[in-house]
Scaffold this active site. Structure first.
Site, PDB file in Angstrom:
ATOM      1  N   SER A  59      -9.341  31.475 -13.778  1.00 12.49           N
ATOM      2  CA  SER A  59      -9.901  31.659 -12.435  1.00 12.49           C
ATOM      3  C   SER A  59     -11.210  30.898 -12.315  1.00 12.49           C
ATOM      4  O   SER A  59     -12.011  30.863 -13.270  1.00 12.49           O
ATOM      5  CB  SER A  59     -10.162  33.137 -12.166  1.00 12.49           C
ATOM      6  OG  SER A  59     -10.861  33.276 -10.941  1.00 12.49           O
TER       7      SER A  59
ATOM      8  N   TYR B  32     -13.401  41.417 -14.893  1.00  7.93           N
ATOM      9  CA  TYR B  32     -12.335  40.441 -14.586  1.00  7.93           C
ATOM     10  C   TYR B  32     -12.754  39.038 -15.030  1.00  7.93           C
ATOM     11  O   TYR B  32     -11.981  38.330 -15.696  1.00  7.93           O
ATOM     12  CB  TYR B  32     -12.032  40.468 -13.080  1.00  7.93           C
ATOM     13  CG  TYR B  32     -11.053  39.401 -12.643  1.00  7.93           C
ATOM     14  CD1 TYR B  32      -9.732  39.390 -13.092  1.00  7.93           C
ATOM     15  CD2 TYR B  32     -11.449  38.373 -11.778  1.00  7.93           C
ATOM     16  CE1 TYR B  32      -8.833  38.395 -12.694  1.00  7.93           C
ATOM     17  CE2 TYR B  32     -10.564  37.386 -11.370  1.00  7.93           C
ATOM     18  CZ  TYR B  32      -9.258  37.395 -11.833  1.00  7.93           C
ATOM     19  OH  TYR B  32      -8.378  36.406 -11.445  1.00  7.93           O
TER      20      TYR B  32
HETATM   21  P1  NAP Z   1      -0.306  39.051  -7.643  1.00 12.76           P
HETATM   22  O1  NAP Z   1       0.118  38.606  -6.304  1.00 12.76           O
HETATM   23  O2  NAP Z   1      -0.943  40.385  -7.796  1.00 12.76           O
HETATM   24  O3  NAP Z   1       0.924  38.954  -8.663  1.00 12.76           O
HETATM   25  C1  NAP Z   1       0.694  39.339  -9.997  1.00 12.76           C
HETATM   26  C2  NAP Z   1       1.933  39.134 -10.816  1.00 12.76           C
HETATM   27  O4  NAP Z   1       1.645  39.543 -12.170  1.00 12.76           O
HETATM   28  C3  NAP Z   1       3.113  39.979 -10.342  1.00 12.76           C
HETATM   29  O5  NAP Z   1       4.295  39.238 -10.486  1.00 12.76           O
HETATM   30  C4  NAP Z   1       3.098  41.154 -11.324  1.00 12.76           C
HETATM   31  O6  NAP Z   1       4.394  41.709 -11.554  1.00 12.76           O
HETATM   32  C5  NAP Z   1       2.635  40.460 -12.584  1.00 12.76           C
HETATM   33  N1  NAP Z   1       2.116  41.387 -13.581  1.00 12.76           N
HETATM   34  C6  NAP Z   1       1.108  42.279 -13.467  1.00 12.76           C
HETATM   35  N2  NAP Z   1       0.962  42.960 -14.605  1.00 12.76           N
HETATM   36  C7  NAP Z   1       1.911  42.504 -15.455  1.00 12.76           C
HETATM   37  C8  NAP Z   1       2.291  42.805 -16.779  1.00 12.76           C
HETATM   38  N3  NAP Z   1       1.655  43.759 -17.490  1.00 12.76           N
HETATM   39  N4  NAP Z   1       3.311  42.126 -17.346  1.00 12.76           N
HETATM   40  C9  NAP Z   1       3.986  41.173 -16.643  1.00 12.76           C
HETATM   41  N5  NAP Z   1       3.669  40.834 -15.390  1.00 12.76           N
HETATM   42  C10 NAP Z   1       2.654  41.498 -14.810  1.00 12.76           C
HETATM   43  O7  NAP Z   1      -1.351  38.006  -8.300  1.00 12.76           O
HETATM   44  P2  NAP Z   1      -1.802  36.527  -7.869  1.00 12.76           P
HETATM   45  O8  NAP Z   1      -2.877  36.643  -6.858  1.00 12.76           O
HETATM   46  O9  NAP Z   1      -0.618  35.707  -7.591  1.00 12.76           O
HETATM   47  O10 NAP Z   1      -2.502  36.040  -9.231  1.00 12.76           O
HETATM   48  C11 NAP Z   1      -1.746  35.430 -10.263  1.00 12.76           C
HETATM   49  C12 NAP Z   1      -2.696  34.931 -11.351  1.00 12.76           C
HETATM   50  O11 NAP Z   1      -3.665  34.051 -10.766  1.00 12.76           O
HETATM   51  C13 NAP Z   1      -3.485  36.037 -12.041  1.00 12.76           C
HETATM   52  O12 NAP Z   1      -3.633  35.724 -13.417  1.00 12.76           O
HETATM   53  C14 NAP Z   1      -4.835  35.976 -11.349  1.00 12.76           C
HETATM   54  O13 NAP Z   1      -5.860  36.482 -12.165  1.00 12.76           O
HETATM   55  C15 NAP Z   1      -4.960  34.498 -11.109  1.00 12.76           C
HETATM   56  N6  NAP Z   1      -5.872  34.151 -10.015  1.00 12.76           N
HETATM   57  C16 NAP Z   1      -5.608  34.580  -8.746  1.00 12.76           C
HETATM   58  C17 NAP Z   1      -6.480  34.229  -7.723  1.00 12.76           C
HETATM   59  C18 NAP Z   1      -6.259  34.657  -6.300  1.00 12.76           C
HETATM   60  O14 NAP Z   1      -7.202  34.529  -5.486  1.00 12.76           O
HETATM   61  N7  NAP Z   1      -5.078  35.140  -5.943  1.00 12.76           N
HETATM   62  C19 NAP Z   1      -7.617  33.448  -8.004  1.00 12.76           C
HETATM   63  C20 NAP Z   1      -7.842  33.038  -9.311  1.00 12.76           C
HETATM   64  C21 NAP Z   1      -6.968  33.386 -10.307  1.00 12.76           C
HETATM   65  P3  NAP Z   1       4.949  42.981 -10.688  1.00 12.76           P
HETATM   66  O15 NAP Z   1       4.712  42.637  -9.263  1.00 12.76           O
HETATM   67  O16 NAP Z   1       6.385  43.028 -11.054  1.00 12.76           O
HETATM   68  O17 NAP Z   1       4.178  44.166 -11.118  1.00 12.76           O
END
Ligand code: NAP
Length: 248
Positions: A141, A154
């Site tokens: 991130s 985080y």
């Molecule tokens: P999201 O919409 O909340 O989706 C998270 C995904 O991770 C879901 O598919 C969830 O599965 C899965 N997950 C959660 N816990 C898990 C576990 N214990 N084992 C396997 N899968 C698991 O998240 P996102 O916003 O797309 O973010 C994805 C990644 O990008 C993360 O690493 C986040 O830190 C990073 N990121 C996001 C942002 C942002 O602004 N969105 C910015 C920087 C970095 P289920 O739905 O099946 O529970």
């Protein structure tokens, strides 16, 4: 011939958000994809459906990456179903924000279990199967550079992930396995909706600081990951690409 023809990829946390976009992008470039989910079976099935309707190959596999046996089963399912493993995208992640006075042991452990231990366990399982030309992409991130208040734990997980990625880039280089990091800025996803970030002052502040002047979308990240997975990125390892519209 597409860039990832003949390759097999596992994308963790691909039932929604950034992971779903990455799974679709890798499949569009020709990879067979294992779409991992923890609890959202319907979401993972929808991603698999979209890939197969477009002529690609994908399966959905449940597994909590923070549990060693489940991480191992996830990786083995790729090899069992598609015969090999070339790409691992460690995308699964959770975010919770808390002022320092409100940080608890549980908050810390939840975040570090999934965001750090989960990456170590999935990578450990994958390393047994990845060979020359293998590519691991860790989703970190931009928060490690932006230092958003209330994100201490985080941001700590993502700082740890960056350090781990640098070590593994060196450790796996003799086997010609590349390890790189993509660090998104703020991206509109199911997760940022349910965390209350979308529509909040935090979102407004982040967008205001973003030189390209908007929030990110999952596809903004997916193309960068597809590039790193491909042979076009064959000379890149130990790199961090900040995919954030310029905020850093
Ligand atoms: P999201 O919409 O909340 O989706 C998270 C995904 O991770 C879901 O598919 C969830 O599965 C899965 N997950 C959660 N816990 C898990 C576990 N214990 N084992 C396997 N899968 C698991 O998240 P996102 O916003 O797309 O973010 C994805 C990644 O990008 C993360 O690493 C986040 O830190 C990073 N990121 C996001 C942002 C942002 O602004 N969105 C910015 C920087 C970095 P289920 O739905 O099946 O529970």
């Amino acid at each position: 011939m597409s860039k990832l023809d003949g390759k097999v990829a596992v994308v963790t946390g691909a039932s929604k958000g950034i992971g779903a976009a990455i799974a679709k992008a890798l499949a569009k470039d020709g990879a067979a994809v294992v779409v991992n989910y923890a609890s959202s079976k319907a979401g993972a099935d929808a991603v698999v459906g979209a890939i197969t309707e477009a002529g690609g190959r994908a399966i959905a596999v449940q597994g909590d990456v923070s549990k060693a046996a489940q991480a191992q089963r996830l990786i083995e399912s790729a090899v069992h179903q598609f015969g090999r493993l070339d790409v691992l995208v460690n995308n699964s992640g959770i975010y919770e924000f808390a002022a320092i006075e409100e940080v608890t042991e549980e908050h810390y452990r939840r975040l570090f279990d999934v965001n750090v231990l989960g990456v170590l366990l999935a990578t450990q399982a994958a390393a047994k199967h990845l060979g020359e030309g293998g590519s691991i992409i860790n989703i970190s991130s931009a928060i490690t550079h932006v230092h958003t208040p209330t994100a201490a734990a985080y941001a700590g997980t993502k700082g740890a992930l960056n350090a781990i990625s640098g070590v593994l880039a060196n450790e796996l280089a003799p086997r010609r396995i590349r390890v790189n990091v993509v660090s998104p800025g703020f991206v509109v996803t199911e997760g940022t909706h349910s965390a209350g970030v979308v529509g909040s002052d935090m979102e407004a502040g982040l967008v205001a600081q973003t030189p390209l002047g908007r929030a990110g979308q999952p596809d903004d990240i997916a193309g960068v990951v597809a590039f790193l997975a491909s042979d076009d990125a064959r000379w890149l390892t130990g790199e961090e690409i900040t995919a954030s519209g310029g905020i850093r």
